[in-house]
Design a protein around this motif. Structure first.
Motif, PDB file in Angstrom:
ATOM      1  N   UNK A 117       0.855  -1.176   0.000  1.00  0.00           N
ATOM      2  CA  UNK A 117       0.000   0.000   0.000  1.00  0.00           C
ATOM      3  C   UNK A 117       0.891   1.226   0.000  1.00  0.00           C
ATOM      4  N   UNK A 118       0.512   2.228  -0.772  1.00  0.00           N
ATOM      5  CA  UNK A 118       1.307   3.438  -0.870  1.00  0.00           C
ATOM      6  C   UNK A 118       0.416   4.654  -0.633  1.00  0.00           C
ATOM      7  N   UNK A 119       0.888   5.584   0.185  1.00  0.00           N
ATOM      8  CA  UNK A 119       0.121   6.794   0.472  1.00  0.00           C
ATOM      9  C   UNK A 119      -0.052   6.941   1.970  1.00  0.00           C
ATOM     10  N   UNK A 120      -1.021   7.577   2.386  1.00  0.00           N
ATOM     11  CA  UNK A 120      -2.019   8.407   1.727  1.00  0.00           C
ATOM     12  C   UNK A 120      -1.387   9.790   1.537  1.00  0.00           C
ATOM     13  N   UNK A 121      -1.546  10.373   0.370  1.00  0.00           N
ATOM     14  CA  UNK A 121      -0.991  11.702   0.174  1.00  0.00           C
ATOM     15  C   UNK A 121      -2.044  12.671  -0.342  1.00  0.00           C
ATOM     16  N   UNK A 122      -1.773  13.958  -0.119  1.00  0.00           N
ATOM     17  CA  UNK A 122      -2.621  15.004  -0.683  1.00  0.00           C
ATOM     18  C   UNK A 122      -2.297  15.147  -2.166  1.00  0.00           C
ATOM     19  N   UNK A 123      -3.306  15.334  -2.973  1.00  0.00           N
ATOM     20  CA  UNK A 123      -3.139  15.484  -4.412  1.00  0.00           C
ATOM     21  C   UNK A 123      -3.460  14.190  -5.130  1.00  0.00           C
ATOM     22  N   UNK A 124      -4.263  14.282  -6.147  1.00  0.00           N
ATOM     23  CA  UNK A 124      -4.739  13.104  -6.861  1.00  0.00           C
ATOM     24  C   UNK A 124      -3.613  12.364  -7.584  1.00  0.00           C
ATOM     25  N   UNK A 184      -1.116  -4.368  -5.225  1.00  0.00           N
ATOM     26  CA  UNK A 184      -0.630  -3.087  -4.721  1.00  0.00           C
ATOM     27  C   UNK A 184      -1.657  -1.991  -4.990  1.00  0.00           C
ATOM     28  N   UNK A 185      -1.805  -1.094  -4.016  1.00  0.00           N
ATOM     29  CA  UNK A 185      -2.805  -0.033  -4.107  1.00  0.00           C
ATOM     30  C   UNK A 185      -2.169   1.281  -3.674  1.00  0.00           C
ATOM     31  N   UNK A 186      -2.454   2.350  -4.415  1.00  0.00           N
ATOM     32  CA  UNK A 186      -2.028   3.690  -4.039  1.00  0.00           C
ATOM     33  C   UNK A 186      -3.218   4.500  -3.575  1.00  0.00           C
ATOM     34  N   UNK A 187      -3.053   5.202  -2.462  1.00  0.00           N
ATOM     35  CA  UNK A 187      -4.128   6.022  -1.911  1.00  0.00           C
ATOM     36  C   UNK A 187      -3.724   7.489  -1.897  1.00  0.00           C
ATOM     37  N   UNK A 188      -4.641   8.324  -2.379  1.00  0.00           N
ATOM     38  CA  UNK A 188      -4.407   9.760  -2.361  1.00  0.00           C
ATOM     39  C   UNK A 188      -5.731  10.478  -2.136  1.00  0.00           C
ATOM     40  N   UNK A 189      -5.618  11.714  -1.712  1.00  0.00           N
ATOM     41  CA  UNK A 189      -6.764  12.573  -1.447  1.00  0.00           C
ATOM     42  C   UNK A 189      -6.742  13.668  -2.499  1.00  0.00           C
ATOM     43  N   UNK A 190      -7.857  13.926  -3.133  1.00  0.00           N
ATOM     44  CA  UNK A 190      -7.888  14.794  -4.316  1.00  0.00           C
ATOM     45  C   UNK A 190      -7.275  16.179  -4.089  1.00  0.00           C
ATOM     46  N   UNK A 191      -7.460  16.766  -2.941  1.00  0.00           N
ATOM     47  CA  UNK A 191      -7.001  18.130  -2.704  1.00  0.00           C
ATOM     48  C   UNK A 191      -5.518  18.187  -2.329  1.00  0.00           C
TER      49      UNK A 191
END
Length: 153
Positions: free
Chosen positions: A96-103, A128-135
């Motif tokens: 799992x990768x993230x969670x980060x700001x920005x899509x 594998x999954x990447x997680x991000x937050x749109x803003x």
């Protein structure tokens, strides 16, 4: 660690100190044994880059919420590679990768260090999954990602 529980490798491109890394650990800790290996400094926009002209170092940090934490003085892909070959005692069941700001969607996956780590995991045959937050606004809490992370993972 138990070999009866799935092993989850967590990384990111924002650094081992990023709040999103800690939240991701919080959200998936009940799903398996968690080890986080992330860059020692931000590496956004690094895509699938690897370090070739420097000696990579792995540093152990204080555990967080039951997860072992390591930093690497390299890219997110370096973190996955070193995790696989120098830190983990068995193959992870998930990366799992993230969670980060920005899509990290659309064309952004080509440039994203978060997604570079995900693509490395996929090339190794690991789900594998990447997680991000749109803003990109750092003031927005990543807590809104909890339900999605738990459901998808």
């Amino acid at each position: 660690m138990s070999t009866n529980r799935p092993l989850i490798l967590i990384t990111n491109d924002d650094s081992v100190f990023a709040p999103g890394l800690h939240l991701l650990i919080d959200y998936v800790k009940s799903m398996g044994d968690v080890i986080a290996i992330a860059p020692d400094a931000p590496h956004s926009g690094q895509s699938s880059a690897i370090s070739v002209n420097k000696v990579l170092q792995i540093n152990r940090h204080e555990d967080y919420n039951g997860a072992a934490i390591y930093s690497v003085n390299g890219t997110p892909v370096d973190c996955v590679k070193l995790g696989m070959h120098a830190v983990l005692d068995r193959r992870p069941d998930f990366i799992l990768s993230g969670i980060n700001h920005g899509s990290n969607s659309g064309n952004s996956i080509i440039y994203s260090g978060t997604m570079g780590a995900v693509l490395e995991g996929c090339m190794l045959g690991i789900p594998s999954i990447g997680y991000s937050f749109h803003s990109h606004n750092q003031a927005y809490s990543l807590e809104a990602c909890r339900e999605v992370v738990e459901k998808i993972t």
